[in-house]
Design a protein around this motif. Structure first.
Motif, mmCIF file in Angstrom:
data_model
loop_
_atom_site.group_PDB
_atom_site.id
_atom_site.type_symbol
_atom_site.label_atom_id
_atom_site.label_comp_id
_atom_site.label_asym_id
_atom_site.label_seq_id
_atom_site.Cartn_x
_atom_site.Cartn_y
_atom_site.Cartn_z
ATOM 1 N N UNK A 28 30.882 6.144 -5.360
ATOM 2 C CA UNK A 28 31.318 5.752 -3.872
ATOM 3 C C UNK A 28 30.301 6.369 -2.871
ATOM 4 N N UNK A 29 29.847 7.559 -3.316
ATOM 5 C CA UNK A 29 28.798 8.244 -2.252
ATOM 6 C C UNK A 29 27.677 7.330 -1.726
ATOM 7 N N UNK A 30 27.395 6.608 -2.662
ATOM 8 C CA UNK A 30 26.136 5.495 -2.342
ATOM 9 C C UNK A 30 26.552 4.828 -1.353
ATOM 10 N N UNK A 31 27.730 4.295 -1.047
ATOM 11 C CA UNK A 31 28.194 3.338 -0.038
ATOM 12 C C UNK A 31 28.842 4.058 1.319
ATOM 13 N N UNK A 32 27.838 4.571 1.764
ATOM 14 C CA UNK A 32 28.068 5.478 3.227
ATOM 15 C C UNK A 32 26.792 5.823 3.850
ATOM 16 N N UNK A 33 26.735 6.324 4.989
ATOM 17 C CA UNK A 33 25.528 6.513 5.647
ATOM 18 C C UNK A 33 24.699 7.289 4.938
ATOM 19 N N UNK A 34 23.327 7.394 5.078
ATOM 20 C CA UNK A 34 22.329 6.433 5.800
ATOM 21 C C UNK A 34 22.355 4.869 4.877
ATOM 22 N N UNK A 35 23.161 4.688 4.098
ATOM 23 C CA UNK A 35 22.891 3.494 3.304
ATOM 24 C C UNK A 35 23.485 2.453 4.069
ATOM 25 N N UNK A 36 24.424 2.674 4.845
ATOM 26 C CA UNK A 36 25.222 1.710 5.558
ATOM 27 C C UNK A 36 25.403 1.774 6.949
ATOM 28 N N UNK A 37 25.351 0.683 7.840
ATOM 29 C CA UNK A 37 25.514 1.213 9.347
ATOM 30 C C UNK A 37 27.271 1.080 9.536
ATOM 31 N N UNK A 38 27.884 0.167 8.830
ATOM 32 C CA UNK A 38 29.208 -0.142 9.270
ATOM 33 C C UNK A 38 30.342 0.319 7.898
ATOM 34 N N UNK A 39 31.341 1.294 8.265
ATOM 35 C CA UNK A 39 32.041 1.908 7.393
ATOM 36 C C UNK A 39 32.615 0.771 6.576
ATOM 37 N N UNK A 40 32.604 0.982 5.274
ATOM 38 C CA UNK A 40 33.137 0.036 4.222
ATOM 39 C C UNK A 40 34.462 0.333 4.021
ATOM 40 N N UNK A 41 35.543 -0.662 4.089
ATOM 41 C CA UNK A 41 37.098 -0.769 3.777
ATOM 42 C C UNK A 41 37.363 -0.208 2.512
ATOM 43 N N UNK A 42 38.424 0.413 2.049
ATOM 44 C CA UNK A 42 38.908 0.825 0.965
ATOM 45 C C UNK A 42 38.963 -0.579 0.108
ATOM 46 N N UNK A 46 0.796 -1.126 -0.059
ATOM 47 C CA UNK A 46 -0.093 -0.015 0.109
ATOM 48 C C UNK A 46 0.896 1.325 0.040
ATOM 49 N N UNK A 47 0.960 1.814 -1.020
ATOM 50 C CA UNK A 47 1.943 2.973 -1.208
ATOM 51 C C UNK A 47 1.532 4.208 -0.241
ATOM 52 N N UNK A 48 2.447 4.939 0.175
ATOM 53 C CA UNK A 48 2.237 5.843 1.157
ATOM 54 C C UNK A 48 3.442 6.833 0.943
ATOM 55 N N UNK A 49 3.057 8.205 0.895
ATOM 56 C CA UNK A 49 4.138 9.347 0.544
ATOM 57 C C UNK A 49 5.325 9.406 1.696
ATOM 58 N N UNK A 50 5.185 8.592 2.755
ATOM 59 C CA UNK A 50 6.218 8.479 3.565
ATOM 60 C C UNK A 50 7.306 7.708 3.160
ATOM 61 N N UNK A 51 7.173 6.899 1.987
ATOM 62 C CA UNK A 51 8.116 6.319 1.228
ATOM 63 C C UNK A 51 9.102 6.953 0.603
ATOM 64 N N UNK A 52 8.752 8.277 0.304
ATOM 65 C CA UNK A 52 9.586 9.045 -0.769
ATOM 66 C C UNK A 52 10.755 9.455 -0.298
ATOM 67 N N UNK A 53 11.263 9.220 1.135
ATOM 68 C CA UNK A 53 12.928 9.561 1.106
ATOM 69 C C UNK A 53 13.629 8.337 0.542
ATOM 70 N N UNK A 54 13.029 7.155 0.269
ATOM 71 C CA UNK A 54 13.613 5.941 -0.333
ATOM 72 C C UNK A 54 14.053 6.370 -1.730
ATOM 73 N N UNK A 55 13.622 7.412 -2.244
ATOM 74 C CA UNK A 55 13.878 7.820 -3.720
ATOM 75 C C UNK A 55 14.713 8.845 -3.651
ATOM 76 N N UNK A 56 15.317 9.376 -2.620
ATOM 77 C CA UNK A 56 16.216 10.583 -2.556
ATOM 78 C C UNK A 56 17.397 10.429 -3.516
ATOM 79 N N UNK A 57 17.840 9.524 -3.596
ATOM 80 C CA UNK A 57 19.020 9.251 -4.403
ATOM 81 C C UNK A 57 18.634 9.229 -5.984
ATOM 82 N N UNK A 58 17.652 9.190 -6.354
ATOM 83 C CA UNK A 58 16.974 9.127 -7.661
ATOM 84 C C UNK A 58 17.579 10.279 -8.530
ATOM 85 N N UNK A 59 17.087 11.418 -8.000
ATOM 86 C CA UNK A 59 17.442 12.588 -8.910
ATOM 87 C C UNK A 59 19.001 12.905 -9.247
ATOM 88 N N UNK A 60 19.928 12.701 -7.958
ATOM 89 C CA UNK A 60 21.142 12.710 -8.231
ATOM 90 C C UNK A 60 21.871 11.638 -9.214
#
Length: 304
Positions: free
Chosen positions: A177-191, A152-166
């Motif tokens: 690289x910018x996608x592999x960072x908070x808020x999309x991860x909780x543990x920093x990824x190593x190089x 059931x779609x709700x406007x509260x889902x819209x933050x899930x599409x915040x990466x779409x315009x960029x």
């Protein structure tokens, strides 16, 4: 095509350009289907499991999960989907359901009639296409970080599409690289991990594929998710949908509300929430993903 022979021929990671990131135990093959040369990494023997990576990932997303499934007696198949990884297509365009048709052709070549399926992120869209259009080929489904099509779609889902315009506006030469960072991860990824995902950006067609994916796959999918396309159909394969508890656009109370009518739309459906994980749940909590998948495959998708 003799897939096993091709896999042996191209087993060395240094053969590929750029070289494949290291992951022990995998065999690598090029599988030719109409208009496509798919890179496929596989491991293990037994009932087949098909793992579909997210964006901007590729087969290496499953480097920890696939070997664990193989140890439990599964043949695990990890293709690079059209427009991703080391797969090459004659046509740079990516049609809405092209990846689904790629997969059915791939499974035919590999001699796989029916498989367990685990998907993440954009791979979940292709997984849903396959599960609805060819339910006889999906023994069971584990879907990560993406709600079911009948939500059931709700406007509260819209933050899930915040990466779409960029992503639409980005230059093909700008790193993801910018996608592999908070808020999309909780543990920093190593190089080393970031290099494993991002070295494929050296392939020029990968940069161009991002916009093709956005316009060719995601844009036509949005009306289906917002409208009644999936609500008018029935999801037949047993389906588990799981989110990281820190994947804030999909907090547990909201997800449960969106899926409260699941009995009307799915034969067998369940939700799960994974502690210590955000969107890139397979990197944040691989052990939890492995446990969920094995339990679901063995409970809901057993041979019968």
């Amino acid at each position: 095509m003799d897939a096993s022979r091709v896999g042996e021929q191209f087993a060395e990671t240094a053969y590929w350009t750029p070289p494949l990131p290291e992951a022990r135990g995998f065999e690598h093959a090029v599988i030719e289907t109409p208009g496509l040369r798919s890179h496929v990494a596989s491991i293990g023997k037994g009932p087949p499991v098909l793992l579909l990576h997210g964006f901007p990932q590729h087969w290496w997303q499953w480097r920890e999960i696939a070997p664990a499934l193989a140890q439990r007696g599964y043949r695990v198949i990890c293709p690079d989907l059209r427009g991703a990884g080391w797969t090459s297509a004659e046509d740079p365009r990516i049609r809405h359901e092209a990846r689904m048709h790629d997969l059915t052709a791939l499974l035919d070549v590999l001699g796989v009639d029916r498989a367990h399926l685990m998907t993440h992120d954009l791979g979940a869209i292709t997984g849903m296409h396959l599960a609805y259009s060819y339910p006889e080929r999906v023994r069971s489904l584990v879907q990560l970080s993406v709600p079911p099509g009948f939500l059931r779609f709700t406007p509260k889902m819209m933050p899930a599409f915040s990466h779409y315009p960029p992503l639409i506006l980005r230059s093909p030469t700008r790193s993801l690289r910018w996608l592999f960072a908070p808020p999309y991860i909780t543990r920093p990824m190593s190089e080393t991990t970031l290099d494993g995902y991002l070295r494929v950006e050296q392939r020029p067609e990968i940069g161009r594929a991002t916009r093709a994916v956005m316009f060719g796959m995601i844009t036509p999918e949005i009306p289906r998710l917002v409208g009644t396309h999936y609500k008018k159909r029935r999801l037949q394969p047993p389906t588990l949908v799981a989110f990281g508890r820190h994947d804030h656009p999909f907090a547990e109370p909201m997800v449960r509300r969106m899926c409260r009518d699941h009995a009307r739309h799915a034969d067998r459906f369940q939700l799960a929430f994974i502690d210590g994980a955000a969107h890139f749940v397979t990197d944040d909590a691989p052990d939890a993903v492995i446990a969920l998948a094995l339990d679901w495959f063995e409970r809901e998708g057993a041979e019968g």
